[in-house]
Enzyme design. Structure first.
Site, PDB file in Angstrom:
ATOM      1  CD  GLU A  67      -0.583   1.614  -5.218  1.00  0.00           C
ATOM      2  OE1 GLU A  67       0.257   2.143  -4.447  1.00  0.00           O
ATOM      3  OE2 GLU A  67      -0.272   0.726  -6.041  1.00  0.00           O
TER       4      GLU A  67
ATOM      5  CG  HIS B 299      -1.023  -9.487  -6.116  1.00  0.00           C
ATOM      6  ND1 HIS B 299       0.145  -9.601  -5.398  1.00  0.00           N
ATOM      7  CD2 HIS B 299      -0.756  -8.623  -7.131  1.00  0.00           C
ATOM      8  CE1 HIS B 299       1.066  -8.850  -5.963  1.00  0.00           C
ATOM      9  NE2 HIS B 299       0.548  -8.231  -7.008  1.00  0.00           N
TER      10      HIS B 299
END
Ligand SMILES: Cc1ncc(C[n+]2csc(CCOP(=O)(O)OP(=O)(O)O)c2C)c(N)n1
Ligand SMILES: [Mg+2]
Length: 661
Positions: free
Chosen positions: A407, A469
């Site tokens: 990322e 998450h």
């Protein structure tokens, strides 16, 4: 060039760096003095650039990833003849409003390609620039044919982001990317041996690069190593053994030369050692003449390039020039109109991530400069349309990048692509992993670069994957970054409108926070206007004079609309305001904000996230229905009930504020 002539040119950099840091009483002389030979070879023999045309699209890019060495860049830019970078500006190093800020800022100083300082970012940007170059060359042919050079320090290579960047570059075989590693074995705390024992040559080789070691004070060795890189089919790393603070009599080779003025005695000693007898900030005429001549080296290359540009078919040339200017194609508006028309005809109950994919099916063909990607969550982020080819070392024309689970490297590379020009990069990952992109998003905002992050699975609404998450604080954290638009659309129509706004925001990055779960289409009426443009608008008016205003974003707008119905059944008139973008709303003139905020006595905000930031809209006395803790692992409908983010919960909050409960 003789060795003596080279030395004098390099010493001009060293002297300017010592003098400017001394005058500013702050700065980093060590790197410019140590890397002066590398910079001299690069700018006098290698780089293709034109000081009179700093934005020439086909210039080679030079990235000083170790931004603390900014005086190296300022000295060189002055010496080669970037007109704005005067000796006076160098004397004003690190002062308010100068062209010579503490770390290089591309939006301040002509000739600077990116803003560096946070170690590792420049290397990540350079990978993006090299990707952009290969991609545009695949599309436009030989009007795009340049290299990207990076000067990276020990610190750049110790940062984790460097691993993501070099792995991606090696995988994509970016053979026009050359990293010159300032291998001085010193960082702030002292010798590198305190904290690091990586064999950088082996590390780069393992990532698919060429790598070698040379003497970083030997101009011939530097030139030869770069020359060799040019014929390779891999990216190249050249570990240049240097002495930090080269020339300083007692501080050379020591961390004491890294980040503070050398002091009058040390500078005097360095002048003697280097054979540099000029007064502070004085450059001998012969040395300046040679440097200025180096600045003129690429005149011919630029003329040749202009011929190649003229030789392009007219429409192709116009498209290239439009893309490099960053103007959107006329085809976008038609695509947006059709998308909205279709949604008005056939409303859709879909997740906003799916709405995003369906929007991209029309936007991608309309906006050829868009290059998408995902950090290994393509199927979840819905960022790849059916027609998009993957970019690969065999075919750089692909418009979708499989970034891998990287990322941070992705976000930094996207900045590099945007900086290169000709590309609007967009990404995909989960919103919770915006933390893994944050340093690069922050820099995109600082630089004012148009990069678009599609971040899905934007709340507890993702359900079973649980609190690891489920973003809770991320919207607030992203909204706290200046010059970043954070969009959280509530349905398919808002998703299209937010995409349009993100693309039109030429000078800022955007995040699109999208749901995993399906949402009803609340916007049913045909409306050609982009209602998200002011950041907030009344999406569902009250039947009567409103006693309650409910503000919500994304998935919680439909919760608010359901609460509105419950309240109506109890005789309480409520209105619902959708707030797809705080930043756009808070930038509205006061009367617009007032009219959208309304004057109902009770204000409630609903967002499946922490409250931070909402007080700007609902006031500190407003009621908030959202999260005060991390989430949990369960089917999402149960989670919404568990955390009280339900129509009933919102209605109850309203009734209790009205004293009706
Ligand atoms: C992400 C990040 N962490 C920490 C710093 C602070 N910092 C600036 S330079 C530096 C390390 C200096 O070592 P090196 O990179 O080898 O540069 P040199 O001293 O050789 O010029 C550090 C820790 C930074 N700029 N960025
Ligand atoms: Mg070092």
């Amino acid at each position: 060039m003789t060795r003596a002539a080279h030395d004098r040119m390099a010493n001009a950099i060293r002297a300017l760096a010592m003098d400017a840091v001394e005058q500013a009483k702050s700065g980093h002389p060590g790197l410019p003095m140590g890397a002066a030979d590398i910079a001299t070879v690069l700018f006098t023999k290698v780089l293709k650039f034109d000081p009179s045309e700093p934005k020439w699209p086909d210039r080679d890019r030079f990235v000083l990833s170790a931004g603390h060495g900014s005086m190296l860049l300022y000295a060189v830019l002055h010496l080669v003849g970037y007109e704005a970078v005067t000796l006076d500006e160098i004397k004003r190093f690190r002062q308010l409003g100068s062209l010579t800020p503490g770390h290089p800022e591309n939006f301040v100083t002509p000739g600077i390609e990116t803003t560096t300082g946070p170690l590792g970012q420049g290397l990540g940007n350079a990978v993006g620039m090299a990707i952009a170059e290969r991609h545009l060359a695949a599309e436009f042919g030989d009007v795009v044919n340049h290299s990207t050079y990076v000067l990276a320090s020990d610190g750049d290579l110790m940062e984790g982001i460097s691993q993501e960047a070099i792995a991606l570059a090696g995988h994509l075989k970016l053979n026009k990317l050359v990293v010159l590693f300032d291998d001085n074995g010193i960082s702030i705390d002292g010798p590198l041996s305190l904290a690091d024992s990586v064999d950088q040559v082996k590390r780069f080789e393992a990532a698919g690069w060429n790598a070698s070691r040379i003497d970083g004070h030997d101009p011939d060795a530097i030139a030869a190593a770069i020359e060799k890189a040019k014929s390779s089919d891999k990216p190249t790393m050249i570990a240049c053994k240097t002495t930090i603070g080269y020339g300083a009599p007692t501080k050379a080779g020591k961390s004491s030369s890294h980040g503070s003025p050398l002091g009058a005695d040390e500078i005097k000693g360095a002048r003697e050692k280097l054979g540099w007898s000029e007064a502070p900030f004085q450059i001998p005429a012969d040395v300046l003449t040679q440097w200025r001549a180096a600045g003129q080296r690429s005149q011919g290359a630029r003329k040749d390039w202009e011929k190649r540009l003229t030789a392009l078919p007219a429409d192709k040339r116009a498209d290239f020039e439009r893309r490099m200017r960053g103007d959107l194609p006329g085809t976008l508006n038609a695509a947006i109109r059709t998308l909205k028309e279709n949604l008005a005809t056939t409303p859709k109950e879909i997740a906003t991530r799916v709405a995003c994919e369906q929007a991209l099916e029309s936007i991608i063909p309309a906006v050829p400069e868009m290059v998408g990607g995902s950090a290994d969550l393509t199927g979840s982020n819905n960022t790849r349309t059916k027609s998009m080819k993957a970019m690969s070392a065999q075919d750089y024309s692909g418009r979708f990048i499989h970034y891998g689970v990287r990322e941070h490297g992705m976000a930094a590379a996207m900045n590099g692509m945007a900086l290169h020009g000709g590309i609007i990069p967009y990404s995909g990952t989960f919103l919770v992993f915006s933390d893994y992109c944050r340093p690069s998003i922050r820099l995109a905002a600082l630089m004012g670069e148009r990069v678009i992050h599609v971040m899905t699975h934007d709340s507890i609404g993702l359900g079973e994957d649980g609190p690891t998450h489920q973003p809770v604080e991320h919207l607030a954290a992203l909204r706290s970054i200046p010059n970043l638009n954070v969009f959280r659309p509530c349905d398919a129509v808002e998703t299209v409108e937010c995409w349009q706004l993100a693309l039109e925001a030429k000078d800022r990055p955007s995040v699109l926070a999208l749901t995993r779960q399906n949402l009803p289409q609340l916007r049913r009426a045909r409306d050609e206007r982009n209602l998200c443009v002011a950041g907030a608008y009344e999406i569902s008016p009250a039947q009567d004079k409103a006693q309650v205003s409910i503000f919500a974003t994304g998935s919680e707008v439909s919760t608010a609309v359901e609460a509105q119905k419950l309240l109506a059944a109890k005789g309480v008139a409520a209105r619902v305001v959708s707030v797809p973008c705080f930043e756009l709303f808070l930038a509205q003139p006061e009367e617009v904000r007032r009219s959208v905020t309304g004057d109902a006595p009770v204000k409630i905000a609903v967002e499946a996230a922490v409250r931070m930031g909402w007080d700007a809209i609902i006031g500190s006395d407003g009621a908030f229905v959202g999260m005060t803790s991390f989430g949990a692992s369960a089917p999402y409908k149960e989670l919404y009930k568990h955390f009280g983010i339900t129509p009933e919960g919102v209605a109850e909050a309203a009734l209790s504020r009205l004293g009706k409960k």
